[in-house]
Design a protein around this motif. Structure first.
Motif, short mmCIF file in Angstrom:
data_model
loop_
_atom_site.label_atom_id
_atom_site.label_comp_id
_atom_site.label_asym_id
_atom_site.label_seq_id
_atom_site.Cartn_x
_atom_site.Cartn_y
_atom_site.Cartn_z
N GLN A 20 -2.34 -0.64 3.45
CA GLN A 20 -1.21 -1.26 2.71
C GLN A 20 -0.62 -0.32 1.65
OE1 GLN A 20 -0.58 -3.58 4.52
NE2 GLN A 20 -2.63 -3.97 5.36
N GLU A 21 -0.59 0.96 1.98
CA GLU A 21 -0.05 1.95 1.03
C GLU A 21 1.39 1.67 0.67
OE1 GLU A 21 -1.37 4.74 -0.60
OE2 GLU A 21 -3.24 3.74 -0.07
N HIS A 22 2.14 1.02 1.58
CA HIS A 22 3.55 0.73 1.30
C HIS A 22 3.70 -0.31 0.19
CE1 HIS A 22 2.26 -2.49 3.91
NE2 HIS A 22 3.38 -3.16 3.73
N GLY A 27 3.21 4.17 -7.18
CA GLY A 27 4.66 4.07 -7.28
C GLY A 27 5.27 2.97 -6.42
N LYS A 28 4.44 2.26 -5.64
CA LYS A 28 4.95 1.20 -4.78
C LYS A 28 4.99 -0.13 -5.54
CE LYS A 28 5.37 4.08 -1.40
NZ LYS A 28 6.70 4.54 -0.98
N ILE A 29 5.53 -1.17 -4.88
CA ILE A 29 5.87 -2.42 -5.55
C ILE A 29 4.70 -3.06 -6.29
CG2 ILE A 29 6.74 -4.77 -5.21
CD1 ILE A 29 8.21 -3.64 -2.72
N ILE A 30 3.62 -3.33 -5.58
CA ILE A 30 2.50 -4.05 -6.20
C ILE A 30 1.76 -3.15 -7.19
CG2 ILE A 30 0.24 -5.11 -5.72
CD1 ILE A 30 1.52 -6.41 -3.27
N ASN A 36 2.89 -2.50 -14.86
CA ASN A 36 3.77 -3.12 -15.86
C ASN A 36 3.25 -4.48 -16.35
OD1 ASN A 36 5.70 -1.02 -15.77
ND2 ASN A 36 6.58 -1.87 -13.91
N LYS A 37 2.04 -4.85 -15.87
CA LYS A 37 1.40 -6.10 -16.27
C LYS A 37 2.33 -7.32 -16.11
CE LYS A 37 -1.64 -3.78 -19.57
NZ LYS A 37 -2.69 -3.62 -18.55
#
Length: 403
Positions: A20-22, A27-30, A36-37
């Motif tokens: 699930q690297e994407h 730098g990815k979404i999750i 950013n907490k």
């Protein structure tokens, strides 16, 4: 509680998630949500055992958030009421909900206002396609993230780490055995963990050999659930492989359907393939499909594989024509859009002006059959992928010349 190994090894951080690297890669979404907490309501969807619950658990653990686990089927409305009260008490709560696609209307109505005002942050988990199976009212309030299938490397890496934990103390297993478990897992990490754990406890000295694993399970795991998308994906791949004349892929997907014991679906798909994809290029295939189905029903599942393999190979390698399929769909489209017109007077039931073709040479006489507004409409466009349809094209062309 006898907690399974898969639960004991559930990641506490996003960086511990396999694959699930994407979504969880740097730098990815999750990854950035954790950095950013910040957490939003989301749906994680994909095949079983690829990390949906792992990602959800890692998110709440790493962000140190209060959460509750619910199942849309098992937990009743009272359980949902309790969760809402907890959310009010804590001034916010994360709810991780398994099988969210099965959430009924009463539970949806209960949750919607709290999703709307942010009191509840919902992480839905499902192996179904949320675009088809989840109520739009819920879906519009959540972000949808698709998880990809785990690779063999992902599974093998996870197994190698698992055997180094205290949960499998004194385990003895070589790389070939780990690779064999990986090959059986079919991209399902939970399946791999479960097989490893059973093998571990089924020996007297924790020495896992190929024989030990094979005695437990020697059939590969693959996602094929009639209630979920994986089932339809295999059926779709079966038909598209035949349509695309890839005989090896067609046989592969046939084998998967046979392994699942799904003869009825095979019969239905072969029937539609014979008329939709092969059609007038080889009209005899419809008869051959019926003959094959009859043979399979007499033979039973095990021997049925033989006539099915014969027929699927022939279906895949047949010339293809969808001209009849396209013709009827064009006609239906006209009718549904109101482009119809009146039946010409001379071919109405009581008309004395109808010319009976059999009274004329070659059983043909020129007269109008289409309504006036469709008089030049062409629905059937022949394909010359076979001698049979090429013959039909010549007949059609000759008749058009006479007209």
């Amino acid at each position: 509680m006898n907690e399974p190994l898969a639960m004991k090894l559930r990641p506490k951080k996003i960086s511990e998630v396999y694959g699930q690297e994407h979504l969880v890669g740097k730098g990815k979404i999750i990854y950035n949500l954790v950095k950013n907490k910040k957490l939003f309501s989301m749906i994680l969807y994909g095949k079983p055992g690829i990390g949906k619950t792992s990602i959800a658990s890692a998110l709440v653990s790493e962000l140190n958030l209060k959460y509750r686990m619910l199942n849309a089927v098992i937990n009743n409305k009272k359980d949902f009421d309790i969760v809402v009260e907890e959310a009010k008490m804590y001034k916010g709560l994360v709810v991780i909900m398994d099988e969210i696609h099965r959430l009924n209307k009463d539970k949806q109505d209960l949750l919607l206002p709290y999703l709307e005002n942010g009191l509840i942050t919902l992480i839905g988990l499902t192996s179904a396609n949320p675009y088809h199976s989840i109520n739009p009212a819920i879906r519009s309030r959540m972000q949808l993230f698709e998880l990809h299938e785990l690779t063999d490397d992902d599974i093998l890496k996870a197994l190698k780490k698992a055997i180094k934990t205290d949960y499998l103390a004194n385990i003895k297993i070589n790389n070939d055995c780990l690779k064999y478990i990986t090959s059986l897992a079919g991209g399902d990490l939970r399946f791999a963990y479960n097989l490893l754990e059973i093998a571990y406890y089924s020996t007297s000295d924790y020495n896992i050999t190929l024989e030990v694993i094979q005695n437990i399970n020697n059939k590969p795991n693959f996602f094929h659930d009639k209630n979920e998308d994986g089932y339809y994906d295999v059926l779709s791949a079966f038909q598209k492989s035949i349509r695309g004349s890839d005989v090896n892929a067609a046989i592969h997907y046939l084998a998967r359907l046979l392994e699942a014991g799904d003869l009825d679906s095979i019969f239905r798909r072969m029937t539609v393939i014979a008329y939709e994809d092969i059609g007038l290029a080889n009209p005899n295939m419809g008869v051959k499909v019926d003959a094959c189905i009859n043979a399979c029903e007499r033979l039973g599942l095990k021997e049925a594989r033989i006539p099915l393999a014969n027929l699927v190979i022939e279906l895949a390698l047949c010339p293809k024509s969808n001209s009849a399929y396209l013709a009827i769909d064009k006609a239906l489209n006209d009718i549904r859009s109101g482009n119809v017109g009146n039946v010409p007077n001379h071919i109405k039931t009581t008309s004395p002006f109808y010319k009976y073709p059999h009274d004329y040479p070659n059983a043909y006489v020129k007269q109008q059959y289409l309504p006036d507004k469709l008089i030049d409409k062409v629905y059937y466009i022949p394909k010359t992928t076979s001698k049979y349809e090429e013959t039909l094209k010549k007949i059609n062309d000759n008749l058009n010349k006479k007209n």
